[in-house]
Motif scaffolding. Structure first.
Motif, mmCIF file in Angstrom:
data_model
loop_
_atom_site.group_PDB
_atom_site.id
_atom_site.type_symbol
_atom_site.label_atom_id
_atom_site.label_comp_id
_atom_site.label_asym_id
_atom_site.label_seq_id
_atom_site.Cartn_x
_atom_site.Cartn_y
_atom_site.Cartn_z
ATOM 1 N N LEU A 94 36.834 -30.378 -1.139
ATOM 2 C CA LEU A 94 37.414 -29.243 -0.412
ATOM 3 C C LEU A 94 36.838 -29.263 0.999
ATOM 4 N N TYR A 95 37.665 -29.618 1.971
ATOM 5 C CA TYR A 95 37.170 -29.931 3.312
ATOM 6 C C TYR A 95 37.668 -28.974 4.376
ATOM 7 N N ALA A 96 36.761 -28.651 5.291
ATOM 8 C CA ALA A 96 37.138 -27.936 6.508
ATOM 9 C C ALA A 96 37.536 -28.918 7.605
ATOM 10 N N PRO A 101 35.845 -18.851 5.510
ATOM 11 C CA PRO A 101 35.620 -19.607 4.271
ATOM 12 C C PRO A 101 36.491 -19.161 3.099
ATOM 13 N N THR A 102 37.291 -18.149 3.294
ATOM 14 C CA THR A 102 37.974 -17.495 2.167
ATOM 15 C C THR A 102 38.694 -18.467 1.254
ATOM 16 N N ILE A 103 39.550 -19.318 1.805
ATOM 17 C CA ILE A 103 40.357 -20.187 0.955
ATOM 18 C C ILE A 103 39.455 -21.143 0.183
ATOM 19 N N ALA A 137 29.152 -18.475 11.683
ATOM 20 C CA ALA A 137 27.745 -18.217 11.978
ATOM 21 C C ALA A 137 26.816 -18.740 10.887
ATOM 22 N N ASP A 138 27.271 -18.768 9.663
ATOM 23 C CA ASP A 138 26.413 -19.197 8.547
ATOM 24 C C ASP A 138 27.287 -19.844 7.484
ATOM 25 N N PRO A 139 27.793 -21.030 7.753
ATOM 26 C CA PRO A 139 28.728 -21.626 6.798
ATOM 27 C C PRO A 139 28.090 -21.927 5.450
ATOM 28 N N ALA A 140 26.838 -22.342 5.440
ATOM 29 C CA ALA A 140 26.183 -22.598 4.157
ATOM 30 C C ALA A 140 26.001 -21.292 3.393
#
Lengths: 270, 519
Positions: B350-352, B403-405, B434-437
């Protein structure tokens, strides 16, 4: 590059008369700020250009779009030609501009009634006015006004000129405020021979070019619209609002001016 | 106590700027007092009364600005005084931005900023071409962040740009660096000798961040848009970008990043690189790319290899690709496999980042067989999804921001009985979340817990595209993912290989490490 069209939307009546009488005059850009530009003419006097709104100086003109001033750089030549101010990349017509009388007429019945209605605590002034030098200068000015003593008034003015923080030093703003109330209420002490000239000479020697311009106009009874609004206010609410707007000028310039107005008002014991 | 003085002749800064300066100087550690006043006679007296009228301050006249700093140490006073000019300049920039009405057109912006030489355009695609045309007409280079620009418009714009000696980066150019200035989604990387031309945003980011990790910086990175190397566009901006990097004295090595170009375009690109003569690395992600060197040009198969090859070339060192640099890979793979039940053998990526998804797709296909993907429309047991693609971003921000999807899909993934590995990218830098992890970690924890509850395991493998200088704090991002149970590998390529090895077991490991290699 031909001048990009723009216009002045508001200027002091005094400035308009000057521009109309000085076709071909040349000045140079003296200083550039985020929202204003000063142009200095060959006689050393200034013209301030800023965005739409009240005239922030009695020698100011408001342009239709402050972004136009971005074309101006220090030392650029500005000329007066055929009803326009011209500079590289800029042409500002004043033909349709609203002309504002920035002069206070003294001894007008009810003059400074707005300031009389102004109640309560003024915002803090610059720290420099609270120094020993600042307190002494203000005391001398107040005494000169109270006693109609030109000598003490000139001494107080001289000591305030150039004193304190700011590009227009706090003492100058205080003096301008005091002069505004004098012109609104009783300018007799200023009309004594040599007084205005002496203060003007001191302004030339003792303060910044920009501050000097404010003081010279103040000696002649001309002030910015925010200052005029306080003194022309017809009710307490109007005076309070006008004072609040004036207080937002600069870092403490507006507050210093209000303190000068209070100083003169109290000294005149109106 | 020590004093330091700065006198600026003919200085005109408004009172707010002077007050702000004074406060900033007084706030510096060790500073006892800071006087910021014009050099009028009265202020000379004021300074004298305060014991701050230094010899230099005495020389100031009414239109000069005096700054006197008194501090505990001489070095402290000097440092504070030395900060005067930068603080005033910073304040002037802030005031200039605040004080001016925001322009509504390119023309208005140019009036306000006549020295500008670049426009970054991010408007809906239907309007983007017109704005780009206006910017080019005003003599500006263009970074066209907008997507959904018609191909015909792209070609016309690029031809217009070239005719004017300008660059048009994009469309859909998400990342660029010009003279050290990061544009769009970009990581904090040092300036250095590597110039990049990229038809890929996250691809550029992966290479640049891996180079930064090796102490190598970027001179310029020119994004050319994903279609530039197609037959229709003919590599117009790729070739123009290469020419500029070739002429740029600060660029010692060139990296080209993208997908396999049209045949003729590829040949022109290689010919251009040969003509430039600087060392070059070409990474055009595709199937069956083999690592090879042809004179000064090295071709590599992965984004990580591009960074490694570039680093080696700059250091005049030998280099060869290897599957893993992470420690104890076989141990970690074995541990992950032991947590799976027999039926778990698929990978879900699942990639951004679209290019990162593409790279993983290629690696997984080579190791595991068919992989279903919205990138290719192919079918397969394994899946790699580019969540930044149009079908996932209708009425929704890009997954690098929202990040919702991805969170929804991670949640559903735990219900997939045959899923062995969840494969993720986390992209840091300017413009990213701001805080993807932190956004994804709870979903990872929940998915792993749900799988455990169903008597299954779930391996999570990730890579983080970022640098120590990025605002999201790289080390913290990695730590957060690892705390959630993810295995974080140094690159997207290594993460994809690890995922394949977990899902595919010994046969995949044999292919990666060689049969009989120490495990």
């Amino acid at each position: 590059m031909s001048g990009r069209r723009g216009c002045l939307v508001r200027l002091s009546a005094h400035l308009a008369r000057r521009l109309e009488a000085t076709e071909g005059a040349r000045g140079r850009v003296h200083s550039v700020f985020a929202r204003a530009v000063n142009v200095q003419w060959s006689d050393g006097s200034l013209l301030a250009l800023h965005g739409p709104g009240p005239l922030l100086a009695p020698f100011a003109a408001a342009v239709d779009d402050v972004a136009r001033l971005g074309a101006l750089r220090p030392d650029m030549i500005v000329t007066v030609e055929s009803g326009r101010l011209l500079a590289p990349g800029l042409g500002l017509s004043w033909q349709g501009a609203q002309r504002v009388d920035c002069a206070l007429v003294s001894r007008r019945p009810g003059g400074a009634s707005g300031f009389a209605a102004l109640a309560g605590v003024l915002p803090p002034h610059a720290p420099g006015l609270d120094s020993q030098l600042g307190r002494d200068a203000r005391a001398a000015l107040a005494a000169g006004i109270a006693e109609r003593d030109a000598t003490r008034l000139m001494a107080g003015a001289r000591s305030l000129l150039g004193l304190g923080e700011g590009l227009t030093p706090a003492g100058d703003d205080c003096l301008v405020g005091a002069l505004a109330v004098l012109h609104a209420v009783d300018a007799s002490v200023l009309t004594e021979p040599g007084v205005a000239a002496a203060i003007a000479a001191d302004a030339g020697a003792r303060t910044t070019t920009i501050a000097r311009e404010f003081v010279l106009h103040a000696l002649a009874g001309r002030f910015s619209e925010p200052v005029l609004a306080v003194l022309r206010a017809r009710s307490r609410d109007e005076a309070d609002r006008a004072a609040a707007r004036l207080a937002t000028s600069g870092a403490t310039s507006g507050a210093d001016t209000l303190h000068g107005m209070r100083l003169a008002w109290d000294a005149l014991a109106v | 106590m020590a004093q330091a003085t700065v006198v600026t002749r003919g200085a005109y800064h408004d009172s707010v700027a002077l007050l702000t300066l004074a406060r900033a100087l007084r706030a510096r550690p060790g500073v006892r007092e800071a006087a910021v006043v014009m050099g009028t006679p009265a202020n000379h007296d004021l300074l004298a009364q305060a014991g701050l009228l230094t010899d230099l301050a005495r020389t100031a006249t009414a239109n000069d600005l005096i700054v006197v700093v008194e501090a505990e140490t001489a070095s402290g006073a000097e440092a504070a005084a030395g900060a005067t000019a930068p603080l005033l300049a910073e304040g002037a920039t802030r005031e200039a931005r605040r004080g001016r009405a925001r322009p509504r057109t390119i023309a208005g912006a140019v009036r306000q900023m006549p020295d500008a030489n670049l426009a970054l355009i991010s408007v809906p695609g239907v309007f983007a071409a017109a704005e780009a045309r206006a910017a080019l007409g005003a003599g500006l280079h263009v970074v066209l962040f907008s997507d959904n620009v018609a191909l015909a418009d792209e070609i016309a714009l690029k031809r217009q740009a070239l005719a004017q000696g300008l660059l048009l980066m994009g469309p859909d150019c998400g990342t660029a660096y010009v003279a050290g200035v990061p544009l769009g989604f970009a990581n904090v990387v040092p300036r250095g000798p590597v110039g990049l031309v990229a038809a890929s945003g996250t691809g550029l980011q992966q290479v640049a961040t891996l180079l930064a990790g090796r102490g190598r910086g970027v001179s310029h990175a020119i994004g050319v848009g994903g279609r530039d190397m197609s037959e229709a566009v003919g590599g117009l901006m790729t070739l123009a970008g290469l020419a500029r990097l070739g002429d740029d004295a600060g660029t010692e090595l060139i990296v080209v990043v993208g997908k396999p170009p049209a045949l003729a375009v590829g040949e022109r690109v290689r010919a251009a690189l040969r003509g430039i003569g600087k060392p070059a690395v070409v990474c055009l992600l595709g199937r069956d790319v083999t690592t090879r060197t042809d004179g000064a040009v090295t071709t590599v198969a992965t984004l990580e290899d591009a960074a490694l090859a570039a680093d080696a070339a700059l250091g005049r060192a030998a280099w060869r690709p290897r599957p893993f640099s992470a420690p104890d890979v076989t141990g970690r793979i074995g541990e992950a496999r032991r947590a799976l039940y027999a039926g778990q053998s698929t990978v879900l990526g699942l990639y951004a980042g679209g290019t990162l998804a593409h790279e993983s797709l290629i690696i997984l296909e080579a190791l595991l067989g068919p992989v279903a993907s919205n990138l290719t429309g192919a079918r397969g047991r394994h899946r790699v999804l580019d969540l930044g693609a149009d079908e996932f971003t209708i009425a929704r921000a890009h997954p690098m921001l929202d990040p919702t999807i991805r969170l929804e899909m991670i949640g559903r993934a735990s219900e997939q009985a045959d899923l062995a590995v969840l494969l993720l990218d986390v992209v840091l830098g300017h413009g990213a979340a701001a805080d993807p992890a932190g956004d994804v970690a709870p979903a990872i924890e929940a998915a792993r817990a749900a799988a455990r509850g169903a008597g299954r395991g779930l391996a999570v493998v990730a890579s983080v595209v970022g640098t120590a200088g990025d605002p999201q704090w790289l080390a913290a991002q990695v730590a957060r993912l690892e705390a959630a149970g993810a295995w974080v590998l140094p690159s997207n390529a290594q993460a994809a290989r690890a995922a394949a090895a977990i899902a595919g077991g010994e046969p995949v490991l044999d292919r990666l490490l060689g049969p009989g290699a120490p495990r």
